[in-house]
Write a protein that holds these residues in place. Sequence first.
Motif, short mmCIF file in Angstrom:
data_model
loop_
_atom_site.label_atom_id
_atom_site.label_comp_id
_atom_site.label_asym_id
_atom_site.label_seq_id
_atom_site.Cartn_x
_atom_site.Cartn_y
_atom_site.Cartn_z
N PHE A 108 39.61 22.98 -25.46
CA PHE A 108 40.02 21.76 -24.77
C PHE A 108 40.04 20.55 -25.70
O PHE A 108 41.00 19.78 -25.69
N ASN A 109 38.98 20.35 -26.47
CA ASN A 109 38.88 19.14 -27.27
C ASN A 109 40.06 18.96 -28.22
O ASN A 109 40.66 17.89 -28.31
N GLY A 110 40.39 20.03 -28.95
CA GLY A 110 41.51 19.96 -29.89
C GLY A 110 42.84 19.77 -29.18
O GLY A 110 43.69 18.98 -29.61
N ALA A 111 43.05 20.50 -28.09
CA ALA A 111 44.31 20.40 -27.35
C ALA A 111 44.44 19.06 -26.65
O ALA A 111 45.53 18.49 -26.56
N ALA A 112 43.32 18.53 -26.15
CA ALA A 112 43.35 17.23 -25.47
C ALA A 112 43.75 16.11 -26.42
O ALA A 112 44.36 15.12 -26.02
N HIS A 113 43.43 16.28 -27.69
CA HIS A 113 43.74 15.26 -28.69
C HIS A 113 45.17 15.37 -29.20
O HIS A 113 45.71 14.39 -29.73
N TYR A 114 45.80 16.53 -29.02
CA TYR A 114 47.14 16.71 -29.58
C TYR A 114 48.18 17.17 -28.55
O TYR A 114 49.23 16.54 -28.40
N ILE A 115 47.91 18.25 -27.83
CA ILE A 115 48.90 18.74 -26.87
C ILE A 115 49.14 17.74 -25.74
O ILE A 115 50.30 17.48 -25.37
N ILE A 116 48.08 17.15 -25.22
CA ILE A 116 48.26 16.22 -24.10
C ILE A 116 48.99 14.94 -24.53
O ILE A 116 49.96 14.53 -23.88
N PRO A 117 48.59 14.25 -25.62
CA PRO A 117 49.38 13.10 -26.06
C PRO A 117 50.83 13.45 -26.39
O PRO A 117 51.74 12.68 -26.11
N HIS A 118 51.03 14.62 -27.01
CA HIS A 118 52.40 15.07 -27.27
C HIS A 118 53.18 15.19 -25.96
O HIS A 118 54.33 14.73 -25.87
N SER A 119 52.57 15.79 -24.96
CA SER A 119 53.23 15.98 -23.67
C SER A 119 53.55 14.64 -23.02
O SER A 119 54.64 14.46 -22.45
#
Length: 492
Positions: free
Chosen positions: A154-165
């Motif tokens: 979650f931590n890594g994806a929240a910092h990159y996948i979510i802002p990208h989305s």
Amino acid sequence: MKQKMTEKRIAGFLVIVFILALIPVLLIGKYNYPCADDFGFSAYSHIAWEETQSIFQVVIGALKTVKERWFGWQGTFSSIFVMALQPAVFGEAGYTLVPWIMIGAMSFSTLFLLYVIIRRVLGVRTPVYVGISMIYLIFALECMVDKTQGFFWFNGAAHYIIPHSVAVILAGLVIWVIKDEGHRFSKMVLACLASLFVGGGNYVTALITAILFVVALIAVVYIKKSKYVKMIILPFSFYLMAFIINACAPGNAVRQGEVGYRPGVLKSILLSFYYCVECITETWFDWTYMIFILALLPFLWEVVKTVGKKFSYRFPLLVPAASFCLLSAMFTPSLYAMGIAGGGRIFNIIFLNYLLLIILNIYYLLGWIYRHCRLGENKESCIESKDIKLYLFVLLCTTIFIGGLYSKVNPDYFTSTSALKSLVTGEAADYGAETRERTLQLQYNNQESIRLKIFDTKPYLLYYSDIGIDADDWKNNSMERYYRIDEIWGVD
């Protein structure tokens, strides 16, 4: 009717393939477990929930984390706020939702942007839009660069996948505001909120968002559509405000103090072009990308034919050159800050943008061919053609054959086969049993210190990191804060 039925069947088939590919990926999420920064960034929120069972207090805990990190480690306040609300805060079982959240964010944002462009702006038929979207999503799901950091941690994806989305949604909103006058106020409000979030997120997404805002302003001035300027300036202003708060955080200097080598601005830019070329030529252009491009061709040709001669496609060299520069820019923040091209989670969002740029460039090239070579001017759908049907069938068989060979040799090559392997062999269940045992030990511990067995099972998708044998290990310290234990030791 026959033409439309053929397109619908192909689009429906692709939707089914995507759903089937999702099943093992989402099922394995049952055994997902927080680790490393998941604990450190959500400690205040977790403690607040344990003590009060109040959502309001959890949010207060998240804001406390934002403040602490903004002054002490990094300025990316919107990402930190999301990190502090990782699903296990409300109970470890909540962490099973992580792949649903990340794949859902990636899928929704992509579907929204492509809907705005293909359906609303270009007026292309729905099955063609669905076909292009599904090809993108299937490829993005299966070939994500770092699958663990993209979908399960979650931590890594929240910092990159979510802002990208959110940035992808922002692009769609700005285009929609310009194109369609309906509900313009509500769409502008959403665009401004998205701009605030992106400006406070990771610097890779923030940088290319700034570049796209500037390019959009130049474009509307060039085509003499000054009435659109304010529709871009307003969300851009919100973005700049958030980005300034982000960049000026005292914590950034603290973090930079931990970095040994940092190239200057000019060298970082030059290295960005180098790494972009290296990734494209040596990593991101194997047989899977050829399948991706070949699968897109008939659908994008239908887009070109539907648009007709509304566009002149006057810049056949500028578009790929600009795309290369934009993609290269995504390497710059990491190179400038840390002297490296980036980790897996950074490559993930570069990869997702690379796929979007491939779609743009193929479309533009086909449009130039259509306009200047006078090909395909008949109104019949090329997807209805017997030759194209055969082409797609052969492409499907080739994909299954080659993909099967690769999956047999390396099941972790694709996300779905990796998940299926872990489920069938039982390693996912074994990992789940180990994490449950550890969780119970931590939850029911009443001592000042505790010794935890380091994980024996490490599934490719689920395992990112573990505690160390030394109680001073930063991962141990994060877990200590989360569970309010003085010392946690790892035992082999």
